[in-house]
Design a protein around this motif. Structure first.
Motif, PDB file in Angstrom:
ATOM      1  N   GLY A  46       0.954  -1.148   0.220  1.00 29.12           N
ATOM      2  CA  GLY A  46      -0.025   0.105  -0.062  1.00 29.12           C
ATOM      3  C   GLY A  46       1.096   1.310   0.073  1.00 29.12           C
ATOM      4  O   GLY A  46       2.079   1.163   0.686  1.00 29.12           O
ATOM      5  N   ASP A  47       0.260   2.442  -0.596  1.00 29.89           N
ATOM      6  CA  ASP A  47       0.960   3.614  -0.748  1.00 29.89           C
ATOM      7  C   ASP A  47       0.283   4.877  -0.947  1.00 29.89           C
ATOM      8  O   ASP A  47      -1.111   4.588  -0.759  1.00 29.89           O
ATOM      9  CB  ASP A  47       2.086   3.647  -1.637  1.00 29.89           C
ATOM     10  CG  ASP A  47       1.674   3.146  -3.168  1.00 29.89           C
ATOM     11  OD1 ASP A  47       0.329   3.326  -3.366  1.00 29.89           O
ATOM     12  OD2 ASP A  47       2.286   2.734  -4.135  1.00 29.89           O
ATOM     13  N   ARG A  48       0.425   5.996  -1.050  1.00 26.13           N
ATOM     14  CA  ARG A  48      -0.562   7.042  -1.043  1.00 26.13           C
ATOM     15  C   ARG A  48      -1.346   6.831  -2.629  1.00 26.13           C
ATOM     16  O   ARG A  48      -2.326   7.642  -2.757  1.00 26.13           O
ATOM     17  CB  ARG A  48       0.502   8.209  -1.320  1.00 26.13           C
ATOM     18  CG  ARG A  48       0.896   8.601   0.017  1.00 26.13           C
ATOM     19  CD  ARG A  48       1.585  10.084  -0.261  1.00 26.13           C
ATOM     20  NE  ARG A  48       0.674  10.981  -0.809  1.00 26.13           N
ATOM     21  CZ  ARG A  48      -0.074  11.974  -0.402  1.00 26.13           C
ATOM     22  NH1 ARG A  48      -0.257  11.785   0.910  1.00 26.13           N
ATOM     23  NH2 ARG A  48      -0.884  12.529  -0.934  1.00 26.13           N
ATOM     24  N   MET A  49      -1.082   6.056  -3.422  1.00 25.84           N
ATOM     25  CA  MET A  49      -1.885   5.581  -4.594  1.00 25.84           C
ATOM     26  C   MET A  49      -3.083   4.888  -4.227  1.00 25.84           C
ATOM     27  O   MET A  49      -4.134   5.023  -4.814  1.00 25.84           O
ATOM     28  CB  MET A  49      -0.940   5.040  -5.659  1.00 25.84           C
ATOM     29  CG  MET A  49      -1.794   4.841  -7.113  1.00 25.84           C
ATOM     30  SD  MET A  49      -0.650   4.114  -8.383  1.00 25.84           S
ATOM     31  CE  MET A  49      -1.786   3.973  -9.592  1.00 25.84           C
ATOM     32  N   ILE A  77     -11.822   7.668 -12.276  1.00 25.59           N
ATOM     33  CA  ILE A  77     -11.667   7.125 -10.973  1.00 25.59           C
ATOM     34  C   ILE A  77     -11.923   8.396 -10.039  1.00 25.59           C
ATOM     35  O   ILE A  77     -10.916   9.294  -9.765  1.00 25.59           O
ATOM     36  CB  ILE A  77     -10.448   6.216 -10.726  1.00 25.59           C
ATOM     37  CG1 ILE A  77     -10.476   5.149 -11.802  1.00 25.59           C
ATOM     38  CG2 ILE A  77     -10.709   5.800  -9.315  1.00 25.59           C
ATOM     39  CD1 ILE A  77      -9.173   4.220 -11.746  1.00 25.59           C
ATOM     40  N   PRO A  78     -12.789   8.280  -9.040  1.00 31.54           N
ATOM     41  CA  PRO A  78     -12.984   9.082  -7.886  1.00 31.54           C
ATOM     42  C   PRO A  78     -12.216   8.890  -6.739  1.00 31.54           C
ATOM     43  O   PRO A  78     -11.729   7.754  -6.675  1.00 31.54           O
ATOM     44  CB  PRO A  78     -14.548   8.974  -7.597  1.00 31.54           C
ATOM     45  CG  PRO A  78     -14.918   7.802  -7.687  1.00 31.54           C
ATOM     46  CD  PRO A  78     -13.963   7.302  -9.136  1.00 31.54           C
ATOM     47  N   LEU A  79     -11.901   9.968  -5.854  1.00 29.03           N
ATOM     48  CA  LEU A  79     -11.163   9.599  -4.754  1.00 29.03           C
ATOM     49  C   LEU A  79     -11.951   8.607  -3.919  1.00 29.03           C
ATOM     50  O   LEU A  79     -13.126   8.719  -3.697  1.00 29.03           O
ATOM     51  CB  LEU A  79     -10.969  10.815  -3.815  1.00 29.03           C
ATOM     52  CG  LEU A  79     -10.211  10.785  -2.459  1.00 29.03           C
ATOM     53  CD1 LEU A  79      -8.833  10.280  -2.918  1.00 29.03           C
ATOM     54  CD2 LEU A  79     -10.319  12.151  -1.956  1.00 29.03           C
ATOM     55  N   GLY A  80     -11.300   7.457  -3.317  1.00 26.11           N
ATOM     56  CA  GLY A  80     -11.821   6.590  -2.533  1.00 26.11           C
ATOM     57  C   GLY A  80     -12.613   5.565  -3.362  1.00 26.11           C
ATOM     58  O   GLY A  80     -13.155   4.486  -2.500  1.00 26.11           O
ATOM     59  N   ALA A  81     -12.294   5.407  -4.626  1.00 29.15           N
ATOM     60  CA  ALA A  81     -13.023   4.310  -5.289  1.00 29.15           C
ATOM     61  C   ALA A  81     -12.407   2.825  -5.002  1.00 29.15           C
ATOM     62  O   ALA A  81     -11.311   2.790  -4.568  1.00 29.15           O
ATOM     63  CB  ALA A  81     -12.734   4.471  -6.671  1.00 29.15           C
ATOM     64  N   VAL A  82     -13.346   1.979  -4.714  1.00 25.89           N
ATOM     65  CA  VAL A  82     -12.935   0.774  -4.259  1.00 25.89           C
ATOM     66  C   VAL A  82     -12.919  -0.293  -5.499  1.00 25.89           C
ATOM     67  O   VAL A  82     -14.381  -0.522  -5.799  1.00 25.89           O
ATOM     68  CB  VAL A  82     -13.872   0.111  -3.000  1.00 25.89           C
ATOM     69  CG1 VAL A  82     -13.260  -1.464  -2.815  1.00 25.89           C
ATOM     70  CG2 VAL A  82     -13.821   0.861  -1.815  1.00 25.89           C
ATOM     71  N   GLN A  83     -11.887  -0.468  -6.153  1.00 25.35           N
ATOM     72  CA  GLN A  83     -11.908  -1.361  -7.286  1.00 25.35           C
ATOM     73  C   GLN A  83     -11.464  -2.590  -7.209  1.00 25.35           C
ATOM     74  O   GLN A  83     -11.023  -3.025  -6.153  1.00 25.35           O
ATOM     75  CB  GLN A  83     -11.192  -0.646  -8.706  1.00 25.35           C
ATOM     76  CG  GLN A  83      -9.728  -0.584  -8.034  1.00 25.35           C
ATOM     77  CD  GLN A  83      -8.849   0.085  -9.335  1.00 25.35           C
ATOM     78  OE1 GLN A  83      -9.603   0.568 -10.432  1.00 25.35           O
ATOM     79  NE2 GLN A  83      -7.413  -0.186  -9.291  1.00 25.35           N
ATOM     80  N   VAL A 121      -8.367   0.236  -2.649  1.00 26.44           N
ATOM     81  CA  VAL A 121      -8.845   1.496  -2.304  1.00 26.44           C
ATOM     82  C   VAL A 121      -7.942   2.506  -2.776  1.00 26.44           C
ATOM     83  O   VAL A 121      -6.927   2.601  -2.378  1.00 26.44           O
ATOM     84  CB  VAL A 121      -9.310   1.600  -0.797  1.00 26.44           C
ATOM     85  CG1 VAL A 121      -9.878   3.240  -0.350  1.00 26.44           C
ATOM     86  CG2 VAL A 121     -10.069   0.842  -0.185  1.00 26.44           C
ATOM     87  N   LEU A 122      -8.569   3.231  -3.808  1.00 23.84           N
ATOM     88  CA  LEU A 122      -7.583   4.263  -4.383  1.00 23.84           C
ATOM     89  C   LEU A 122      -7.716   5.591  -3.833  1.00 23.84           C
ATOM     90  O   LEU A 122      -8.711   5.966  -3.136  1.00 23.84           O
ATOM     91  CB  LEU A 122      -8.226   4.534  -5.862  1.00 23.84           C
ATOM     92  CG  LEU A 122      -7.909   3.370  -6.783  1.00 23.84           C
ATOM     93  CD1 LEU A 122      -8.652   3.362  -8.050  1.00 23.84           C
ATOM     94  CD2 LEU A 122      -6.540   2.705  -6.577  1.00 23.84           C
ATOM     95  N   LEU A 123      -6.523   6.073  -3.468  1.00 21.90           N
ATOM     96  CA  LEU A 123      -6.192   7.314  -2.695  1.00 21.90           C
ATOM     97  C   LEU A 123      -5.820   8.478  -3.464  1.00 21.90           C
ATOM     98  O   LEU A 123      -6.058   8.543  -4.749  1.00 21.90           O
ATOM     99  CB  LEU A 123      -5.340   7.045  -1.479  1.00 21.90           C
ATOM    100  CG  LEU A 123      -5.580   5.716  -0.610  1.00 21.90           C
ATOM    101  CD1 LEU A 123      -4.273   5.269   0.263  1.00 21.90           C
ATOM    102  CD2 LEU A 123      -6.845   6.004   0.023  1.00 21.90           C
ATOM    103  N   ASN A 124      -5.199   9.506  -2.696  1.00 25.55           N
ATOM    104  CA  ASN A 124      -4.892  10.778  -3.457  1.00 25.55           C
ATOM    105  C   ASN A 124      -4.106  10.898  -4.554  1.00 25.55           C
ATOM    106  O   ASN A 124      -4.414  11.566  -5.393  1.00 25.55           O
ATOM    107  CB  ASN A 124      -4.501  11.881  -2.229  1.00 25.55           C
ATOM    108  CG  ASN A 124      -5.208  11.956  -1.167  1.00 25.55           C
ATOM    109  OD1 ASN A 124      -5.870  11.056  -0.528  1.00 25.55           O
ATOM    110  ND2 ASN A 124      -5.673  13.281  -0.748  1.00 25.55           N
TER     111      ASN A 124
END
Length: 305
Positions: free
Chosen positions: A209-212, A233-239, A248-251
């Motif tokens: 995991g990282d900031r991505m 892709i919006p912030l917080g998308a759970v793909q 979970v996609l982050l900033n």
């Protein structure tokens, strides 16, 4: 005034509220992962919400004051110490000239936020100083570099601000996190068993995991829909990629992607997730957008004073 960095890691970066209005160019937003703690740190010093702060992940960071100054700390307890004396988060404090502030290791949470009066001074790139290493944007030099030993953290303010964040308003960082998920996207294209598992299983944070993005491990989720064309892709998308394990996609995420999505975490849920460590357990709770919006507006009222 300034602070001189004595120790740092690639995970210690300058961040602000993020970079907006540029995703059509393929540029992601960046910004503080735990935006709640970053905002509290700025609130303690009467700073604007978007003022630049230092995001300190997992410790390994130390600064020395070049002059007497007032600072603020919020977020994780990373065993911070002033010349060896413990300093707990959620307060403002004075660092005297020559004193050293060190962050050693996580005691609770993953990310601490250090604020200075007026915010730290850094070049603005596309309207923000948020560090995104992959894209070479923001940071102390405007080129996406993380903070390093020998760097100077400058700031111009002299405000006193507030003493601490009231205990009742401090986010809870202990225990299993319950993360609100706004349902949407391709949720209905997953198998019935998968939908049951999403909301009735504990998910474990993977070390990858990282900031991505943050990978979660648990039951294998099965997508039954048609192959997708890449979309925003919006912030917080759970793909959910083909291995069936959610991400979970982050900033610092990419701006488009083609994996099916369960929906997106709310901003408050993202802030809580940012304080989780590898191996921690989380659960999803389904919410509708209207409820998530109302809870967010209610939370923002805490800063009305």
């Amino acid at each position: 005034m300034s602070l001189r960095i004595e120790a740092s890691t690639a995970l210690c970066q300058l961040q602000d509220a993020g970079r907006f209005g540029v995703r059509h160019l393929g540029v992601t937003q960046g910004g503080a992962l735990d935006w709640v703690s970053a905002r509290w740190a700025n609130w303690l010093l009467d700073n604007p919400a978007q003022a630049p702060v230092v995001e300190i992940t997992l410790g390994g960071f130390a600064v020395v004051a070049e002059a007497d100054c007032r600072l603020a700390l919020a977020g994780a307890d990373l065993d911070a110490r002033i010349d060896g004396e413990p300093l707990k988060p959620w307060c403002s404090f004075t660092l005297r000239k020559g004193q050293s502030l060190q962050f050693k290791q996580p005691l609770q949470g993953a990310r601490a936020y250090l604020a200075a009066p007026g915010g730290f001074v850094a070049p603005q790139v596309l309207g923000s100083c948020a560090t995104v290493v992959r894209e070479g944007l923001g940071g102390p030099d405007g080129a996406g570099r993380a903070l390093g030993k020998g760097d100077e953290l400058r700031f111009d303010g002299h405000g006193q601000g507030r003493v601490d964040v009231p205990q009742a308003l401090r986010p809870r960082l202990e225990g299993e996190a319950c993360l609100d998920l706004v349902m949407g996207a391709q949720l209905g294209e997953f198998s019935g068993q998968s939908l049951f598992e999403v909301f009735n299983s504990a998910w474990t944070l993977d070390s990858r995991g990282d900031r991505m993005g943050i990978r979660l491990t648990g039951p294998v989720l099965r997508y039954q829909g048609q192959p997708m064309i890449s979309e925003g892709i919006p912030l917080g998308a759970v793909q959910v990629p083909p291995d069936g394990q959610p991400i979970v996609l982050l900033n610092d995420r990419q701006t488009i992607g083609g994996y099916p999505r369960l929906g997106a975490l709310t901003p408050l849920a993202l802030a809580r997730l940012a304080q989780c460590l590898p191996g921690d357990k989380v659960r999803f709770r389904a919410v509708v957008q209207e409820l998530a919006w109302a809870e967010m507006q209610d939370w923002l009222k805490r800063f009305a004073d």
